[in-house]
Write a protein that holds these residues in place. Structure first.
Motif, PDB file in Angstrom:
ATOM      1  N   UNK A  93      84.548  72.953  50.377  1.00  0.00           N
ATOM      2  CA  UNK A  93      85.690  73.388  49.827  1.00  0.00           C
ATOM      3  C   UNK A  93      85.486  73.112  48.142  1.00  0.00           C
ATOM      4  N   UNK A  94      85.294  71.606  47.856  1.00  0.00           N
ATOM      5  CA  UNK A  94      85.409  71.100  46.522  1.00  0.00           C
ATOM      6  C   UNK A  94      83.884  71.257  45.717  1.00  0.00           C
ATOM      7  N   UNK A  95      82.656  71.414  46.591  1.00  0.00           N
ATOM      8  CA  UNK A  95      81.598  71.149  46.014  1.00  0.00           C
ATOM      9  C   UNK A  95      80.871  72.506  46.151  1.00  0.00           C
ATOM     10  N   UNK A 148      66.924  73.495  33.896  1.00  0.00           N
ATOM     11  CA  UNK A 148      67.429  72.102  33.693  1.00  0.00           C
ATOM     12  C   UNK A 148      68.288  71.687  34.774  1.00  0.00           C
ATOM     13  N   UNK A 149      68.728  70.478  34.493  1.00  0.00           N
ATOM     14  CA  UNK A 149      69.764  69.919  35.585  1.00  0.00           C
ATOM     15  C   UNK A 149      71.161  69.828  34.873  1.00  0.00           C
ATOM     16  N   UNK A 150      72.242  70.323  35.845  1.00  0.00           N
ATOM     17  CA  UNK A 150      73.567  70.325  35.187  1.00  0.00           C
ATOM     18  C   UNK A 150      74.467  69.811  36.386  1.00  0.00           C
ATOM     19  N   UNK A 151      75.541  69.209  35.920  1.00  0.00           N
ATOM     20  CA  UNK A 151      76.563  68.647  36.805  1.00  0.00           C
ATOM     21  C   UNK A 151      78.002  68.957  36.088  1.00  0.00           C
ATOM     22  N   UNK A 152      78.774  69.535  36.736  1.00  0.00           N
ATOM     23  CA  UNK A 152      80.141  69.679  36.294  1.00  0.00           C
ATOM     24  C   UNK A 152      81.287  69.197  37.133  1.00  0.00           C
ATOM     25  N   UNK A 153      82.217  68.241  36.473  1.00  0.00           N
ATOM     26  CA  UNK A 153      83.361  67.842  37.389  1.00  0.00           C
ATOM     27  C   UNK A 153      84.606  68.341  36.752  1.00  0.00           C
ATOM     28  N   UNK A 154      85.370  69.272  37.677  1.00  0.00           N
ATOM     29  CA  UNK A 154      86.734  69.853  37.164  1.00  0.00           C
ATOM     30  C   UNK A 154      87.889  69.293  37.899  1.00  0.00           C
ATOM     31  N   UNK A 159      75.318  71.336  39.997  1.00  0.00           N
ATOM     32  CA  UNK A 159      76.085  70.756  41.028  1.00  0.00           C
ATOM     33  C   UNK A 159      77.641  70.776  40.328  1.00  0.00           C
ATOM     34  N   UNK A 160      78.577  71.565  41.019  1.00  0.00           N
ATOM     35  CA  UNK A 160      79.933  71.479  40.527  1.00  0.00           C
ATOM     36  C   UNK A 160      80.915  71.142  41.661  1.00  0.00           C
ATOM     37  N   UNK A 163      78.570  84.026  54.279  1.00  0.00           N
ATOM     38  CA  UNK A 163      79.852  83.491  54.459  1.00  0.00           C
ATOM     39  C   UNK A 163      79.947  82.555  53.261  1.00  0.00           C
ATOM     40  N   UNK A 164      79.245  81.614  52.993  1.00  0.00           N
ATOM     41  CA  UNK A 164      79.278  80.520  52.314  1.00  0.00           C
ATOM     42  C   UNK A 164      78.424  80.517  50.986  1.00  0.00           C
TER      43      UNK A 164
END
Length: 359
Positions: A309-311, A67-73, A332-333, A285-286
């Protein structure tokens, strides 16, 4: 004549140290401790994580999803660590549509709690009494049932010991629940041996059941081999990990179950079952890429890409040829933090003890 408190303590100390039997035991223990220090043994880890290089670092266990997931920290501080996160999920039966999570960590305390849209709660509380002793508590409150876990971990210089209880109770006319105890000792700089005991009793009308397993682990510079055996269940598991280069790791796990052979096995004749899983991990590397395949025809892969760095973007895929099913997942985090807050906090952290949060 009554002795004062310091005199009493001194008399007891002299009785213990000058007694021939206790003095001999202390001499034997001191000699044993000196020999252990001469060997320069290190802590071997835990029995639970005896194959962590394979199960956690290479394989997709607890990482694959659909499925689809999104996380905002959002991080508010680093020392102590404090952050909150919002998770959204769609198209998955295992992940709730919305979950709120809060986390706090310091060298002595670790707190984590999550609450989803169905008001199902899960939380963890860990406390470090000393550098070696950590108590861990976790709880889950759901509509399907509740669970509480109590654990104490002791990390010695060359050994690890753990005692854990899951849903312990004395209200049903006796002791019920699950109790697990483990001990892992370094024998040489590369070899460690351990034992793990699992006691369970779901209800007082059922007899208790005890299973004891034995473990061994050999860790070289660029490879590791470990194994566990449960004689009463007729279960044998082995893992092998190899670091081919600085960016490539591989692992294999073999699990054999000879049901009905051991004293605790089911009746009706012996049955043989086995599974073999092979996996590999590539670190760029990434980007990090993992892939694995087992003898049941299940193929899976997981790719993590740090766009900035944040994504971070994660892609998961799995094909089960045996049941003709496929799963795809995309996540996506985003990790956000205030730069003005981060700089002084990092400077403060550099002067304190790092990596000591009792996760």
């Amino acid at each position: 004549m009554e002795l004062d408190q310091p005199s009493k303590q001194q008399a007891i100390s002299e009785l213990l140290t000058q007694n021939p039997i206790s003095s001999r035991l202390l001499d034997v223990y001191s000699a044993f401790r000196e020999r252990r220090e001469i060997l320069g043994l290190s802590n071997p880890g835990t029995v639970e994580g005896i194959g962590k290089e394979v199960q956690r670092d290479v394989f997709l266990n607890n990482l694959s999803f659909s499925g689809l997931r999104a996380e905002l920290t959002k991080a508010f501080s680093i020392a102590p660590l404090f952050q909150v996160s919002h998770s959204l999920a769609m198209g998955s039966q295992l992940s709730p549509p919305y979950t709120y999570n809060a986390l706090y960590g310091s060298p002595k305390v670790f707190l984590q709690g999550s609450l989803d849209n169905d008001f199902q709660f899960s939380g963890r509380f860990n406390y470090r009494w000393t550098q070696a002793l950590v108590s861990k508590t976790s709880a889950q409150l759901t509509s399907q049932g509740n669970m509480i876990s109590l654990e104490n971990d002791y990390t010695g210089a060359d050994f690890s010991a753990s005692l854990k209880a899951v849903n312990p109770s004395l209200l049903d006319g006796g002791v019920t629940g699950m109790v697990m105890a483990s001990y892992l000792q370094s024998v040489t700089s590369k070899l460690s041996l351990g034992v793990d005991a699992f006691w369970t009793r779901p209800a007082s009308q059922y007899p208790p059941e005890l299973n004891v397993s034995y473990a061994a682990r050999y860790k070289a510079e660029d490879w590791m081999a470990c194994g566990q055996i449960v004689p009463d269940r007729g279960v044998l598991e082995g893992s092998y990990w190899r670091k081919l280069s600085e960016k490539v790791e591989t692992g294999i796990n073999i699990n054999l179950a000879f049901a009905g052979i051991g004293p605790g096995g089911p009746m009706g004749g012996a049955q043989k079952e086995g599974s073999v899983t092979i996996g590999a991990k590539y670190d760029f590397r990434t980007t990090s890429f993992r892939a694995q395949i087992d003898n049941q025809g299940k193929v899976g892969c997981l790719m993590e890409k740090m766009i900035a760095p944040p994504i971070r973007v994660t892609f998961s895929a799995e094909i089960d040829h045996k049941v003709n099913a496929a799963k795809l997942g995309l996540a996506v985090a985003i990790e956000a933090a205030d730069p003005d807050m981060m700089e002084p906090t990092e400077a403060q952290q550099s002067g304190s003890e790092t990596g000591s949060i009792p996760f």
